[in-house]
Write a protein that holds these residues in place. Sequence first.
Motif, PDB file in Angstrom:
ATOM      1  N   LEU A  38      -8.616  69.642  -3.215  1.00 32.07           N
ATOM      2  CA  LEU A  38     -10.003  69.960  -2.259  1.00 32.07           C
ATOM      3  C   LEU A  38     -11.127  69.985  -2.949  1.00 32.07           C
ATOM      4  CD1 LEU A  38     -10.764  70.026   0.531  1.00 32.07           C
ATOM      5  CD2 LEU A  38     -10.599  72.552   0.373  1.00 32.07           C
ATOM      6  N   ALA A  39     -11.172  70.618  -3.967  1.00 31.81           N
ATOM      7  CA  ALA A  39     -12.502  70.485  -4.786  1.00 31.81           C
ATOM      8  C   ALA A  39     -12.862  69.115  -5.339  1.00 31.81           C
ATOM      9  CB  ALA A  39     -12.587  71.799  -5.698  1.00 31.81           C
ATOM     10  N   TRP A  40     -11.931  68.677  -6.149  1.00 33.80           N
ATOM     11  CA  TRP A  40     -12.225  67.364  -6.659  1.00 33.80           C
ATOM     12  C   TRP A  40     -12.434  66.285  -5.677  1.00 33.80           C
ATOM     13  CZ3 TRP A  40     -13.936  65.953 -10.949  1.00 33.80           C
ATOM     14  CH2 TRP A  40     -14.032  66.716 -12.153  1.00 33.80           C
ATOM     15  N   GLU A  41     -11.851  66.409  -4.415  1.00 34.83           N
ATOM     16  CA  GLU A  41     -12.016  65.296  -3.410  1.00 34.83           C
ATOM     17  C   GLU A  41     -13.705  65.490  -2.878  1.00 34.83           C
ATOM     18  OE1 GLU A  41      -8.242  64.305  -0.960  1.00 34.83           O
ATOM     19  OE2 GLU A  41      -8.920  66.197  -0.520  1.00 34.83           O
ATOM     20  N   ARG A  42     -13.980  66.813  -2.765  1.00 37.40           N
ATOM     21  CA  ARG A  42     -15.309  66.839  -2.448  1.00 37.40           C
ATOM     22  C   ARG A  42     -16.218  66.521  -3.610  1.00 37.40           C
ATOM     23  NH1 ARG A  42     -14.366  73.014  -0.053  1.00 37.40           N
ATOM     24  NH2 ARG A  42     -13.691  72.439   1.959  1.00 37.40           N
ATOM     25  N   ALA A  43     -15.940  66.566  -4.834  1.00 32.80           N
ATOM     26  CA  ALA A  43     -16.730  66.361  -6.105  1.00 32.80           C
ATOM     27  C   ALA A  43     -16.861  64.784  -6.070  1.00 32.80           C
ATOM     28  CB  ALA A  43     -16.112  66.844  -7.260  1.00 32.80           C
ATOM     29  N   LEU A  44     -15.674  63.918  -5.551  1.00 29.08           N
ATOM     30  CA  LEU A  44     -15.642  62.584  -5.884  1.00 29.08           C
ATOM     31  C   LEU A  44     -16.380  62.142  -4.669  1.00 29.08           C
ATOM     32  CD1 LEU A  44     -11.862  61.869  -6.520  1.00 29.08           C
ATOM     33  CD2 LEU A  44     -13.894  61.577  -8.181  1.00 29.08           C
ATOM     34  N   ASP A  72     -20.159  58.256 -16.504  1.00 31.30           N
ATOM     35  CA  ASP A  72     -21.752  59.015 -16.129  1.00 31.30           C
ATOM     36  C   ASP A  72     -21.352  60.096 -14.952  1.00 31.30           C
ATOM     37  OD1 ASP A  72     -22.877  57.372 -18.033  1.00 31.30           O
ATOM     38  OD2 ASP A  72     -23.845  56.227 -16.737  1.00 31.30           O
ATOM     39  N   ALA A  73     -20.436  59.381 -14.122  1.00 27.88           N
ATOM     40  CA  ALA A  73     -20.456  60.341 -12.773  1.00 27.88           C
ATOM     41  C   ALA A  73     -19.553  61.579 -12.948  1.00 27.88           C
ATOM     42  CB  ALA A  73     -19.697  59.491 -11.680  1.00 27.88           C
ATOM     43  N   LEU A  74     -18.202  60.981 -13.809  1.00 31.74           N
ATOM     44  CA  LEU A  74     -17.407  62.100 -14.187  1.00 31.74           C
ATOM     45  C   LEU A  74     -17.652  63.195 -15.037  1.00 31.74           C
ATOM     46  CD1 LEU A  74     -14.185  59.745 -14.403  1.00 31.74           C
ATOM     47  CD2 LEU A  74     -14.528  61.624 -12.537  1.00 31.74           C
ATOM     48  N   ARG A  75     -18.460  62.671 -16.226  1.00 32.01           N
ATOM     49  CA  ARG A  75     -19.139  63.616 -17.044  1.00 32.01           C
ATOM     50  C   ARG A  75     -20.274  64.517 -16.351  1.00 32.01           C
ATOM     51  NH1 ARG A  75     -20.321  59.271 -21.399  1.00 32.01           N
ATOM     52  NH2 ARG A  75     -22.244  58.921 -20.034  1.00 32.01           N
ATOM     53  N   HIS A 113      -9.132  51.709 -10.665  1.00 31.85           N
ATOM     54  CA  HIS A 113     -10.455  51.950 -11.421  1.00 31.85           C
ATOM     55  C   HIS A 113     -10.442  53.359 -11.952  1.00 31.85           C
ATOM     56  CE1 HIS A 113     -12.580  48.625  -9.257  1.00 31.85           C
ATOM     57  NE2 HIS A 113     -11.952  48.156 -10.396  1.00 31.85           N
ATOM     58  N   LEU A 114      -9.938  54.320 -11.163  1.00 36.45           N
ATOM     59  CA  LEU A 114      -9.854  55.807 -11.553  1.00 36.45           C
ATOM     60  C   LEU A 114      -8.611  56.204 -10.839  1.00 36.45           C
ATOM     61  CD1 LEU A 114     -11.129  58.446 -12.498  1.00 36.45           C
ATOM     62  CD2 LEU A 114     -12.268  58.716  -9.999  1.00 36.45           C
ATOM     63  N   ARG A 115      -8.013  57.094 -11.886  1.00 40.11           N
ATOM     64  CA  ARG A 115      -6.661  57.769 -11.651  1.00 40.11           C
ATOM     65  C   ARG A 115      -7.242  59.274 -11.964  1.00 40.11           C
ATOM     66  NH1 ARG A 115      -1.554  55.317 -11.335  1.00 40.11           N
ATOM     67  NH2 ARG A 115      -2.046  53.519  -9.884  1.00 40.11           N
ATOM     68  N   LEU A 116      -7.336  60.268 -11.022  1.00 41.91           N
ATOM     69  CA  LEU A 116      -7.608  61.471 -11.440  1.00 41.91           C
ATOM     70  C   LEU A 116      -6.370  62.366 -11.032  1.00 41.91           C
ATOM     71  CD1 LEU A 116     -10.149  63.564 -11.974  1.00 41.91           C
ATOM     72  CD2 LEU A 116      -9.958  63.966  -9.594  1.00 41.91           C
ATOM     73  N   GLN A 117      -5.946  63.035 -12.322  1.00 42.30           N
ATOM     74  CA  GLN A 117      -4.668  63.813 -12.059  1.00 42.30           C
ATOM     75  C   GLN A 117      -5.114  65.451 -12.411  1.00 42.30           C
ATOM     76  OE1 GLN A 117      -2.289  61.720 -14.728  1.00 42.30           O
ATOM     77  NE2 GLN A 117      -2.500  63.445 -16.552  1.00 42.30           N
ATOM     78  N   ILE A 118      -4.443  66.152 -11.539  1.00 43.38           N
ATOM     79  CA  ILE A 118      -4.703  67.596 -11.760  1.00 43.38           C
ATOM     80  C   ILE A 118      -3.188  68.295 -11.925  1.00 43.38           C
ATOM     81  CG2 ILE A 118      -5.486  69.596 -10.599  1.00 43.38           C
ATOM     82  CD1 ILE A 118      -7.082  67.751  -8.963  1.00 43.38           C
TER      83      ILE A 118
END
Length: 408
Positions: free
Chosen positions: A207-213, A127-130, A187-192
């Motif tokens: 940086l953008a995704w850290e702020r989003a998380l 839900d959060a990632l969508r 629980h979560l592995r986010l890769q860019i």
Amino acid sequence: MRQHAVNQHDYRRNQVEPRKARVDILSRVGDCLVAPRETNHADNKQNQRDPEVGLLPPAHAGGIIPCGRYTWVMTPPQTAHWLMQPAPDRDVVISGRVRLARNLVHYPFPHRASEAQLHAIAQTLRDALRAAGLNREVELSRLSLQDRARLVGARVISPALLPELPHRWALMDETGGVVAVINEEDHLRLQITCAGWQPQVLSESLLAWERALNRMPLSWARSPKLGYLAASPVNLGSGLRLGLLMHLMGLQRARQITRWLEALQALGCHTRGLYGEGSLAFEGYVQISLLGRRDPLDELLARLRGTLRTLIDAEREARIAIGRDALEEEWQELQATLRHSESLSLGTTLRALAVYRMRAMLDYHDARRDFADALLFEAAVYPPPEPEHAAKERADWLRRRLGTAGTA
């Protein structure tokens, strides 16, 4: 709140037991980190040495696997769309990647969680990632083994998710450059991921995704003393890992690659083969990674930047010594093997892609180089022992794909 998170995630009770060795994807290719180049090109001998892993043609090419109201498009060009973008140093650095590991409070790590807990974790994170823009998703257990193997080859998931496990999900953005894997080791592995060596792009995206998380209405397990908690103690701290996929064929054939890998290890880098832990470097394909621990990405990049630039220059210089006539003779032998063999080993396949790529770079033909990289990401990677049909399908796939591109 932070202390409560630590209490909920009692690290001593949940400390991971020594994990079983991960699948050795290339366990029979060689006995050392850098496998020697084959001197005997007979394909039947290769097949006896490394039968475990397959490179298969794209399954369900052009197909769409439905998953609720969201869909996962399985065509390789879309899976690795980011790979086709122009980027600096693409001749040596195929791709760069930064990964973040995060875990929710109130839930045990995936290897200790019940099925009901895994379901709750997956639903919460999906839900959060969508909402954050990762609208392409799939539950991995709904895929065939062949499709999961293709996602391993495309570096969307790790070999740890090849078995059919419940409540494991992968989500990505439209380009495939941002991937979130749910309920793997954490629980979560986010890769860019981005093509080539683009530290500024990686830094800005992270940086953008850290702020989003951090904006998500979620509580991440974090200790003031240890940092972000993780299933493996080596990932404690920032939960950050920087990785590069490189092609060092010049240094390998000049027999200089070992000292360079040792120099990187002295900097704290880990060196692996194409498919992560347990795999071997082969024909110059190698992954280099650096754990963040308590360091931000900018510090990791600063530690790596000087040595990496020297390594790139050394690889380019080593390629000058590769004899074009000898390379052409090798390519003709590989073409003959491809024409007449009903099956191909993994070693022969990787060698064909490496030689094809090197010929393209010596000709300054960027399109053919990028095509070789795309083939590398199309490969299906199976757990050993691979299915009986894999070697034949590998040969058919490579003949068809190289035939459509032309092999002159």
